[in-house]
Design a protein around this motif. Sequence first.
Motif, PDB file in Angstrom:
ATOM      1  N   MET A   1       0.818  -1.206   0.000  1.00 41.82           N
ATOM      2  CA  MET A   1       0.000   0.000   0.000  1.00 41.82           C
ATOM      3  C   MET A   1       0.859   1.265   0.000  1.00 41.82           C
ATOM      4  SD  MET A   1      -3.210   0.762  -0.056  1.00 41.82           S
ATOM      5  CE  MET A   1      -4.156  -0.562   0.695  1.00 41.82           C
ATOM      6  N   THR A   2       2.017   1.201   0.642  1.00 41.12           N
ATOM      7  CA  THR A   2       2.873   2.383   0.736  1.00 41.12           C
ATOM      8  C   THR A   2       3.440   2.810  -0.618  1.00 41.12           C
ATOM      9  OG1 THR A   2       4.762   0.968   1.271  1.00 41.12           O
ATOM     10  CG2 THR A   2       3.533   1.887   3.120  1.00 41.12           C
ATOM     11  N   ALA A   3       3.349   1.948  -1.636  1.00 44.83           N
ATOM     12  CA  ALA A   3       3.855   2.306  -2.960  1.00 44.83           C
ATOM     13  C   ALA A   3       2.945   3.308  -3.663  1.00 44.83           C
ATOM     14  CB  ALA A   3       3.998   1.050  -3.821  1.00 44.83           C
ATOM     15  N   PHE A   4       1.705   3.443  -3.195  1.00 44.24           N
ATOM     16  CA  PHE A   4       0.759   4.348  -3.833  1.00 44.24           C
ATOM     17  C   PHE A   4       0.880   5.746  -3.229  1.00 44.24           C
ATOM     18  CE2 PHE A   4      -1.034   0.153  -4.407  1.00 44.24           C
ATOM     19  CZ  PHE A   4      -1.460   0.167  -5.727  1.00 44.24           C
ATOM     20  N   THR A   5       0.734   6.746  -4.065  1.00 47.26           N
ATOM     21  CA  THR A   5       0.725   8.131  -3.592  1.00 47.26           C
ATOM     22  C   THR A   5      -0.717   8.542  -3.284  1.00 47.26           C
ATOM     23  OG1 THR A   5       0.567   8.938  -5.878  1.00 47.26           O
ATOM     24  CG2 THR A   5       2.776   8.710  -4.923  1.00 47.26           C
ATOM     25  N   MET A  63       0.833  -6.496   6.360  1.00 49.43           N
ATOM     26  CA  MET A  63       0.912  -5.603   5.209  1.00 49.43           C
ATOM     27  C   MET A  63      -0.311  -5.818   4.314  1.00 49.43           C
ATOM     28  SD  MET A  63       3.746  -3.740   5.173  1.00 49.43           S
ATOM     29  CE  MET A  63       4.143  -3.429   3.452  1.00 49.43           C
ATOM     30  N   ILE A  64      -0.740  -4.747   3.672  1.00 55.68           N
ATOM     31  CA  ILE A  64      -1.831  -4.829   2.696  1.00 55.68           C
ATOM     32  C   ILE A  64      -1.242  -4.640   1.306  1.00 55.68           C
ATOM     33  CG2 ILE A  64      -4.014  -3.853   1.922  1.00 55.68           C
ATOM     34  CD1 ILE A  64      -4.453  -2.776   4.722  1.00 55.68           C
ATOM     35  N   TYR A  65      -1.525  -5.589   0.431  1.00 56.15           N
ATOM     36  CA  TYR A  65      -1.051  -5.520  -0.954  1.00 56.15           C
ATOM     37  C   TYR A  65      -2.265  -5.346  -1.865  1.00 56.15           C
ATOM     38  CZ  TYR A  65       3.202  -7.481   1.057  1.00 56.15           C
ATOM     39  OH  TYR A  65       4.314  -7.694   1.821  1.00 56.15           O
ATOM     40  N   VAL A  66      -2.156  -4.397  -2.774  1.00 60.17           N
ATOM     41  CA  VAL A  66      -3.260  -4.075  -3.671  1.00 60.17           C
ATOM     42  C   VAL A  66      -2.790  -4.154  -5.111  1.00 60.17           C
ATOM     43  CG1 VAL A  66      -4.868  -2.287  -4.418  1.00 60.17           C
ATOM     44  CG2 VAL A  66      -4.431  -2.612  -1.989  1.00 60.17           C
ATOM     45  N   CYS A  67      -3.552  -4.859  -5.937  1.00 60.58           N
ATOM     46  CA  CYS A  67      -3.253  -4.948  -7.370  1.00 60.58           C
ATOM     47  C   CYS A  67      -4.473  -4.453  -8.139  1.00 60.58           C
ATOM     48  CB  CYS A  67      -2.930  -6.396  -7.755  1.00 60.58           C
ATOM     49  SG  CYS A  67      -2.518  -6.610  -9.497  1.00 60.58           S
ATOM     50  N   PRO A  68      -4.489  -3.189  -8.570  1.00 63.67           N
ATOM     51  CA  PRO A  68      -5.653  -2.644  -9.293  1.00 63.67           C
ATOM     52  C   PRO A  68      -5.958  -3.434 -10.563  1.00 63.67           C
ATOM     53  CG  PRO A  68      -4.166  -0.884  -8.610  1.00 63.67           C
ATOM     54  CD  PRO A  68      -3.437  -2.170  -8.379  1.00 63.67           C
ATOM     55  N   TRP A  69      -7.246  -3.613 -10.830  1.00 64.11           N
ATOM     56  CA  TRP A  69      -7.634  -4.335 -12.031  1.00 64.11           C
ATOM     57  C   TRP A  69      -7.257  -3.562 -13.294  1.00 64.11           C
ATOM     58  CZ3 TRP A  69     -13.273  -6.521 -11.111  1.00 64.11           C
ATOM     59  CH2 TRP A  69     -13.217  -7.503 -10.107  1.00 64.11           C
ATOM     60  N   GLN A  70      -7.386  -2.246 -13.283  1.00 63.29           N
ATOM     61  CA  GLN A  70      -7.083  -1.412 -14.460  1.00 63.29           C
ATOM     62  C   GLN A  70      -7.771  -1.957 -15.707  1.00 63.29           C
ATOM     63  OE1 GLN A  70      -2.688  -1.749 -13.790  1.00 63.29           O
ATOM     64  NE2 GLN A  70      -2.729   0.474 -14.067  1.00 63.29           N
ATOM     65  N   ARG A 186      12.805 -10.997  -9.023  1.00 63.59           N
ATOM     66  CA  ARG A 186      13.842 -10.298  -9.788  1.00 63.59           C
ATOM     67  C   ARG A 186      15.150 -11.087  -9.798  1.00 63.59           C
ATOM     68  NH1 ARG A 186      13.023  -4.134  -7.423  1.00 63.59           N
ATOM     69  NH2 ARG A 186      11.039  -3.676  -8.476  1.00 63.59           N
ATOM     70  N   ARG A 187      15.485 -11.673  -8.648  1.00 60.19           N
ATOM     71  CA  ARG A 187      16.734 -12.428  -8.575  1.00 60.19           C
ATOM     72  C   ARG A 187      16.709 -13.625  -9.523  1.00 60.19           C
ATOM     73  NH1 ARG A 187      18.316 -16.943  -6.566  1.00 60.19           N
ATOM     74  NH2 ARG A 187      16.319 -17.371  -5.538  1.00 60.19           N
ATOM     75  N   ARG A 188      15.599 -14.341  -9.561  1.00 59.62           N
ATOM     76  CA  ARG A 188      15.504 -15.524 -10.417  1.00 59.62           C
ATOM     77  C   ARG A 188      15.551 -15.157 -11.897  1.00 59.62           C
ATOM     78  NH1 ARG A 188      10.755 -17.518  -6.448  1.00 59.62           N
ATOM     79  NH2 ARG A 188      12.054 -18.605  -4.907  1.00 59.62           N
ATOM     80  N   VAL A 189      14.867 -14.065 -12.255  1.00 60.26           N
ATOM     81  CA  VAL A 189      14.888 -13.647 -13.659  1.00 60.26           C
ATOM     82  C   VAL A 189      16.286 -13.176 -14.044  1.00 60.26           C
ATOM     83  CG1 VAL A 189      13.980 -11.991 -15.314  1.00 60.26           C
ATOM     84  CG2 VAL A 189      12.433 -13.098 -13.695  1.00 60.26           C
ATOM     85  N   SER A 190      16.912 -12.391 -13.179  1.00 58.38           N
ATOM     86  CA  SER A 190      18.263 -11.900 -13.470  1.00 58.38           C
ATOM     87  C   SER A 190      19.261 -13.048 -13.594  1.00 58.38           C
ATOM     88  CB  SER A 190      18.720 -10.941 -12.361  1.00 58.38           C
ATOM     89  OG  SER A 190      17.908  -9.785 -12.343  1.00 58.38           O
ATOM     90  N   GLU A 224       9.455  -2.104 -12.527  1.00 62.62           N
ATOM     91  CA  GLU A 224       8.617  -0.911 -12.418  1.00 62.62           C
ATOM     92  C   GLU A 224       7.924  -0.795 -11.064  1.00 62.62           C
ATOM     93  OE1 GLU A 224       5.829  -1.196 -15.572  1.00 62.62           O
ATOM     94  OE2 GLU A 224       7.298  -0.843 -17.175  1.00 62.62           O
ATOM     95  N   PHE A 225       8.010  -1.849 -10.240  1.00 61.11           N
ATOM     96  CA  PHE A 225       7.202  -1.881  -9.036  1.00 61.11           C
ATOM     97  C   PHE A 225       8.048  -1.818  -7.766  1.00 61.11           C
ATOM     98  CE2 PHE A 225       4.787  -3.871 -12.433  1.00 61.11           C
ATOM     99  CZ  PHE A 225       3.601  -3.168 -12.362  1.00 61.11           C
ATOM    100  N   HIS A 226       7.365  -1.619  -6.652  1.00 60.81           N
ATOM    101  CA  HIS A 226       8.004  -1.462  -5.355  1.00 60.81           C
ATOM    102  C   HIS A 226       8.813  -2.717  -5.010  1.00 60.81           C
ATOM    103  CE1 HIS A 226       8.456  -0.820  -1.020  1.00 60.81           C
ATOM    104  NE2 HIS A 226       8.116   0.446  -1.227  1.00 60.81           N
ATOM    105  N   PRO A 227      10.028  -2.556  -4.486  1.00 54.94           N
ATOM    106  CA  PRO A 227      10.870  -3.732  -4.204  1.00 54.94           C
ATOM    107  C   PRO A 227      10.313  -4.668  -3.144  1.00 54.94           C
ATOM    108  CG  PRO A 227      11.859  -1.708  -3.328  1.00 54.94           C
ATOM    109  CD  PRO A 227      10.736  -1.288  -4.211  1.00 54.94           C
TER     110      PRO A 227
END
Length: 292
Positions: A1-5, A63-70, A186-190, A224-227
Amino acid sequence: MTAFTEPARTLWTVYADSRRRPRRIHALGTEHRNAARRFIAWPPEVVPDRESRDAYVRRSDDMIYVCPWQTRLRSWLAFERFRDERSASVAAAFVPPEVGERAAREFEHWKQSGRSLRHHIRTSRWHVPLAWFVPFAGAERCLMLGAPGTGYRKTDDAFQEHAGHGPATAAPARTLIYVTSMGEARRRVSSALPVVRDSLGDAAGDAIPLSAGRLETIDRWLGEFHPRALVELDYGGLVHLMDDRALCADESVAEMAVALAAMRRGEVELAVAMYKRLLARWRPVRALESAN
């Protein structure tokens, strides 16, 4: 949630606590029904007039995690791909040209306004792209078969069938999901990228269908997203195209990990064998796209 302004942070916080929002176990079905309702209308509503105010919500470790449908943005992007991949005559059989042109003009105007094209959800039709298995580990699988009258018990790595002892959860959904931290993804992809790049041009190159380009696309998208975000791979509606035995036997993520490890060690035969298993599993599912 803290990633959102603000004001998005406050809006999503209130949304997460709302009793009226679609619960996760029903959200995917709700999203699908809404999309189907728009498309079977005449003329079809290719893109909704307003952006969705719904999101997928997950709570973990306070923690609360939010994934907007967009939904509006994703509909534009999906329709753009649809038109690019098909001839004008085929596209017109699904969407009247005037409706398609209006949607395209609105999207172009939207892009020219300077708004971000960043989308929280990537979607694939009829299959899971091989590159999408890379960010995850086999132990992060969560399987719920959703057979009527069957209970479930959650193990360390999965929801498994638990027959004869009553339901351990009240909602018999049918899902297959992998969840991992952004750091691990990210580590696995890298780690996989140099292995895949090095394999191209080798004798195994034609036999290994994992594209470095698609893996690089996933790498950029994750960046592009919060670590501290979470990353999910959701089989979505594909679980209804596979029976219980096929879902229980689906170890695509683990097989991808074995293939990459074999490539790293130079064990070409093992890597090719794992890729053949992956392709054999997904080929008949993907073939349903063109079934009459």
